[in-house]
Design an enzyme around this catalytic site. Sequence first.
Site, short mmCIF file in Angstrom:
data_model
loop_
_atom_site.label_atom_id
_atom_site.label_comp_id
_atom_site.label_asym_id
_atom_site.label_seq_id
_atom_site.Cartn_x
_atom_site.Cartn_y
_atom_site.Cartn_z
N HIS A 1 3.05 6.09 -2.07
CA HIS A 1 3.72 7.26 -1.49
C HIS A 1 5.23 7.17 -1.58
CE1 HIS A 1 -0.06 8.74 0.11
NE2 HIS A 1 -0.31 7.53 0.59
N LYS B 1 -5.01 9.54 -8.85
CA LYS B 1 -4.62 9.86 -7.48
C LYS B 1 -4.78 11.37 -7.34
CE LYS B 1 -2.62 8.93 -3.41
NZ LYS B 1 -3.15 8.01 -2.39
N HIS C 1 0.81 -1.21 0.00
CA HIS C 1 0.00 0.00 0.00
C HIS C 1 0.85 1.27 0.00
CE1 HIS C 1 -3.77 2.18 0.64
NE2 HIS C 1 -3.07 2.97 1.46
#
Length: 295
Positions: free
Chosen positions: A180, A232, A161
């Site tokens: 990220h 995103k 994730h």
Amino acid sequence: MASGSDFKPDKDLSTICTKLWKLDTNRLVPGVDYSIDLQGYTRVSQRQDRADDPLFSHVNDNKLQQIPTFKFFIALLDNYSQETGVPEEVTEQEVQENWSFLNAAMETEVMKKAHRYLAKKKLVPKDEKQFKEALYDLWFKLYSRTRGMGRGNYDSSGFEHVFVGESRGHEDNREVTGFHNWIQFYLQEKAGHIDYKGWVPPRGVRRVTKKDRPNEKTHLLSLQFAWKSDTKPVGSSFIGTSPEFEMALYTVVFFSGRNGKNCIEIEDYDVEIVVHKMGDKLGSSYPVALADQQP
């Protein structure tokens, strides 16, 4: 430095996170090891493409392969299915790749410091082997992120994730979750899978002025992008940092911080490190760029 009156940094976390930052000797040098082209800015609610060109105009690929932690980290990025709800299948080779990265990370001063800090607080085992096993469970142990999956059908992990990214939704209502990490962004952009849409002003900036614009030396950015056509709207990432620094930082905050927002001063940056816990598992962790963050 930031910021509004609501920013009250945790002194203890700020101290250890700044030490981790200073120990990140594998961090790449902006303008030397890589260059970014920020172009225009956009907003979370907007979907206009403000960037015709890629974010990364140059990255020293040799360094990505020469530094052991970068090399082992990159080997992990193709081990996952992008779609949530699809059970992950972990091969013996992938398990070995996970351990190769963790072993390399534990050889770095930044991860050793994180271990000493957490062990001193009795939050993790003092024994290095047991700590690595705790790291493995935290980052690589699979769990279900999707309701209704059958028992044993696990589709996600903390590592996937945070560092790799996932997608969810149906047809025209799809979005990217997690994702990220700048290395994954660069490699996916290089492969033609990322369409960079522009940078997003730090949280708290309503009217963007020249002083709010990031520069090429900024190590923390909020971005909008599409990954294989999935959107995103905003994702914050450190830029140029080593994977062991990010893993050490998020591990420290997971074990010693609080679930949700953690206000932290790291060198010249005032940031929020957000942690979402799923029981004893890491659901997500990421930095949030705040106003007035230029070094």
